[in-house]
Design a protein around this motif. Structure first.
Motif, PDB file in Angstrom:
ATOM      1  N   PRO A  43      -5.682  -5.664  -0.131  1.00  0.00           N
ATOM      2  CA  PRO A  43      -6.347  -4.501  -0.740  1.00  0.00           C
ATOM      3  C   PRO A  43      -7.434  -3.944   0.170  1.00  0.00           C
ATOM      4  N   GLY A  44      -7.436  -2.617   0.327  1.00  0.00           N
ATOM      5  CA  GLY A  44      -8.430  -1.975   1.174  1.00  0.00           C
ATOM      6  C   GLY A  44      -8.092  -1.992   2.640  1.00  0.00           C
ATOM      7  N   ALA A  45      -6.846  -2.299   2.990  1.00  0.00           N
ATOM      8  CA  ALA A  45      -6.474  -2.351   4.407  1.00  0.00           C
ATOM      9  C   ALA A  45      -6.732  -1.020   5.095  1.00  0.00           C
ATOM     10  N   HIS A  46      -6.552   0.086   4.347  1.00  0.00           N
ATOM     11  CA  HIS A  46      -6.748   1.409   4.952  1.00  0.00           C
ATOM     12  C   HIS A  46      -8.212   1.695   5.229  1.00  0.00           C
ATOM     13  N   MET A  47      -9.134   0.875   4.676  1.00  0.00           N
ATOM     14  CA  MET A  47     -10.560   1.123   4.860  1.00  0.00           C
ATOM     15  C   MET A  47     -11.167   0.172   5.883  1.00  0.00           C
ATOM     16  N   ARG A  48     -10.312  -0.527   6.636  1.00  0.00           N
ATOM     17  CA  ARG A  48     -10.849  -1.544   7.545  1.00  0.00           C
ATOM     18  C   ARG A  48     -11.678  -0.951   8.665  1.00  0.00           C
ATOM     19  N   ILE A  81       0.401   3.618   5.336  1.00  0.00           N
ATOM     20  CA  ILE A  81       0.845   2.545   4.446  1.00  0.00           C
ATOM     21  C   ILE A  81       0.916   1.263   5.273  1.00  0.00           C
ATOM     22  N   PHE A  82       0.425   0.161   4.697  1.00  0.00           N
ATOM     23  CA  PHE A  82       0.396  -1.106   5.411  1.00  0.00           C
ATOM     24  C   PHE A  82       1.313  -2.125   4.746  1.00  0.00           C
ATOM     25  N   GLY A  83       1.826  -3.048   5.549  1.00  0.00           N
ATOM     26  CA  GLY A  83       2.747  -4.059   5.056  1.00  0.00           C
ATOM     27  C   GLY A  83       2.100  -5.405   4.857  1.00  0.00           C
ATOM     28  N   LEU A  84       2.941  -6.429   4.744  1.00  0.00           N
ATOM     29  CA  LEU A  84       2.493  -7.766   4.382  1.00  0.00           C
ATOM     30  C   LEU A  84       1.451  -8.329   5.342  1.00  0.00           C
ATOM     31  N   SER A  85       1.590  -8.020   6.631  1.00  0.00           N
ATOM     32  CA  SER A  85       0.648  -8.524   7.630  1.00  0.00           C
ATOM     33  C   SER A  85      -0.435  -7.512   7.957  1.00  0.00           C
ATOM     34  N   ASP A  86      -0.618  -6.545   7.075  1.00  0.00           N
ATOM     35  CA  ASP A  86      -1.604  -5.474   7.257  1.00  0.00           C
ATOM     36  C   ASP A  86      -1.303  -4.608   8.476  1.00  0.00           C
ATOM     37  N   GLU A  87      -0.046  -4.608   8.925  1.00  0.00           N
ATOM     38  CA  GLU A  87       0.358  -3.701   9.993  1.00  0.00           C
ATOM     39  C   GLU A  87       0.816  -2.381   9.373  1.00  0.00           C
ATOM     40  N   GLY A 137     -13.059   2.405   8.232  1.00  0.00           N
ATOM     41  CA  GLY A 137     -13.741   3.635   7.832  1.00  0.00           C
ATOM     42  C   GLY A 137     -13.962   3.736   6.351  1.00  0.00           C
ATOM     43  N   THR A 138     -14.089   4.963   5.877  1.00  0.00           N
ATOM     44  CA  THR A 138     -14.536   5.231   4.526  1.00  0.00           C
ATOM     45  C   THR A 138     -13.421   5.480   3.552  1.00  0.00           C
ATOM     46  N   GLY A 139     -12.170   5.673   4.032  1.00  0.00           N
ATOM     47  CA  GLY A 139     -11.038   5.839   3.136  1.00  0.00           C
ATOM     48  C   GLY A 139     -11.268   6.873   2.068  1.00  0.00           C
ATOM     49  N   THR A 140     -11.156   6.465   0.780  1.00  0.00           N
ATOM     50  CA  THR A 140     -11.229   7.414  -0.314  1.00  0.00           C
ATOM     51  C   THR A 140     -12.626   7.972  -0.518  1.00  0.00           C
ATOM     52  N   ASN A 141     -13.612   7.530   0.230  1.00  0.00           N
ATOM     53  CA  ASN A 141     -14.938   8.128   0.122  1.00  0.00           C
ATOM     54  C   ASN A 141     -15.040   9.442   0.881  1.00  0.00           C
ATOM     55  N   ALA A 142     -13.941   9.841   1.548  1.00  0.00           N
ATOM     56  CA  ALA A 142     -13.945  11.101   2.282  1.00  0.00           C
ATOM     57  C   ALA A 142     -14.195  12.254   1.327  1.00  0.00           C
ATOM     58  N   THR A 143     -14.891  13.255   1.815  1.00  0.00           N
ATOM     59  CA  THR A 143     -15.222  14.400   0.982  1.00  0.00           C
ATOM     60  C   THR A 143     -14.504  15.638   1.488  1.00  0.00           C
ATOM     61  N   ALA A 144     -14.487  16.667   0.649  1.00  0.00           N
ATOM     62  CA  ALA A 144     -13.889  17.938   1.077  1.00  0.00           C
ATOM     63  C   ALA A 144     -14.618  18.493   2.282  1.00  0.00           C
ATOM     64  N   GLY A 145     -15.913  18.204   2.380  1.00  0.00           N
ATOM     65  CA  GLY A 145     -16.666  18.662   3.535  1.00  0.00           C
ATOM     66  C   GLY A 145     -16.194  18.017   4.814  1.00  0.00           C
ATOM     67  N   ALA A 146     -15.843  16.727   4.718  1.00  0.00           N
ATOM     68  CA  ALA A 146     -15.309  16.038   5.895  1.00  0.00           C
ATOM     69  C   ALA A 146     -13.974  16.628   6.304  1.00  0.00           C
ATOM     70  N   VAL A 147     -13.156  16.978   5.308  1.00  0.00           N
ATOM     71  CA  VAL A 147     -11.868  17.586   5.599  1.00  0.00           C
ATOM     72  C   VAL A 147     -12.050  18.871   6.396  1.00  0.00           C
ATOM     73  N   GLU A 162     -11.792   6.444  10.644  1.00  0.00           N
ATOM     74  CA  GLU A 162     -13.040   6.480   9.874  1.00  0.00           C
ATOM     75  C   GLU A 162     -12.808   6.933   8.449  1.00  0.00           C
ATOM     76  N   ARG A 163     -11.923   7.927   8.260  1.00  0.00           N
ATOM     77  CA  ARG A 163     -11.745   8.525   6.942  1.00  0.00           C
ATOM     78  C   ARG A 163     -10.578   7.935   6.155  1.00  0.00           C
ATOM     79  N   GLY A 164      -9.624   7.355   6.876  1.00  0.00           N
ATOM     80  CA  GLY A 164      -8.471   6.790   6.195  1.00  0.00           C
ATOM     81  C   GLY A 164      -7.333   7.757   5.977  1.00  0.00           C
ATOM     82  N   PHE A 165      -7.403   8.957   6.508  1.00  0.00           N
ATOM     83  CA  PHE A 165      -6.321   9.925   6.378  1.00  0.00           C
ATOM     84  C   PHE A 165      -6.369  10.892   7.551  1.00  0.00           C
TER      85      PHE A 165
END
Length: 288
Positions: A266-271, A219-225, A273-283, A198-201
């Motif tokens: 681009p954006g494979a890590h957000m497929r 980190i994702f590769g050419l096939s988004d794996e 969830g929210t990725g970089t939209n995570a907040t310190a509160g979520a952490v 959901e958060r990307g990290f």
């Protein structure tokens, strides 16, 4: 059984045990990637279920090629210079390492803590590279040693985005307790992995190493794996909620940049969830 196999091999023109023998040699070498750096014949034979005679022959062959060396005082073997040369060549040829090294240094310089690069391997993951922190007391990791995927932020973020069969395999197997904070309940781990997607990290506080804390992104590769993870780690007393909240979006951004360089969408890590939209509160809601 051995006689039957030899007879079959003679008939086909290819020893039926050839592949098995090669596998045994590989298994012996892989014993040195985890646990003690020096191993004796008896321990290797016991853990691999082989006879001492077979293990001794394999080690003698490896020693003749400097893949292992024998300590005459302890009668134990350790990895030899030929393995070091192979490892160095693999690191030089690693596209993932080449794509990440400059950015590892940037993360280290920005936060003063150690930045690491990991990649998945069968039944775990290994550290490929690190840039150690600038503090007098800092964290360092052991390159090349295999660690389980369920313990620590780097392992968890790769596991969260792995193929379903890989995730199921980890959740269905016994989860080794490396520290008191290691997640060993499969239901708790499954929920944690869902949060990572959901958060990307992922974050960890003492899950793999009791006095360490870390933040990692996949980190994702050419096939988004998923092909790796980048993390920032430091002593738990420095890696508090505020610093983790600052590091998390930067690690995600750096991992996304490396992924693009490797050809990922681009954006494979957000497929999921929210990725970089995570907040310190979520952490702060992450398990500590």
């Amino acid at each position: 059984m051995v006689t039957t196999g030899a007879t079959t091999g003679a008939t086909t023109g290819e020893p039926s045990g050839g592949t098995e023998s090669t596998g045994r040699v590989a298994d012996v070498l892989l014993m040195f990637t985890e646990g003690p750096s020096a191993l004796g014949v008896s321990r290797i034979a016991r853990e691999l279920g082989l006879s001492k005679a077979v293990v001794h022959r394999i080690l003698q062959s490896l020693a003749g090629r400097e893949l292992v060396v024998l300590d005459p005082a302890t009668r134990e073997y350790r990895l030899g210079p030929a393995v070091a040369a192979l490892g160095a060549r693999a690191l030089r040829d690693s596209d993932l390492r080449s794509a990440a090294l400059v950015l590892l240094r940037q993360l280290r310089d920005e936060f003063g803590e150690t930045a690491t690069l990991s990649t998945p391997v069968p039944h775990g993951r290994v550290y490929l590279d690190q840039v150690t922190g600038t503090h007098e007391i800092t964290m360092s990791v052991e390159l090349g040693r295999r660690f389980p995927l369920h313990a620590g932020s780097s392992g968890k973020c790769m596991l969260a985005f792995a193929e379903p069969a890989v995730i199921a395999g980890v959740l269905d197997a016994p989860l080794e307790k490396l520290t008191p904070a290691t997640i060993v309940d499969p239901d708790v781990l499954a929920a944690d992995l869902a949060l990572v997607r959901e958060r990307g990290f992922a974050t960890s506080a003492g899950e793999r190493q009791g006095d360490a804390a870390s933040v990692a992104a996949p980190i994702f590769g050419l096939s988004d794996e998923v092909v790796g993870a980048i993390s920032v780690c430091g002593p738990r007393y420095r890696m508090g909620e505020e610093l983790v909240g600052l590091i998390a979006p930067r690690v995600v951004a750096v991992a996304e940049h490396i992924s693009r360089r490797l050809g990922a969408t681009p954006g494979a890590h957000m497929r999921s969830g929210t990725g970089t939209n995570a907040t310190a509160g979520a952490v702060a809601t992450e398990r500590t």
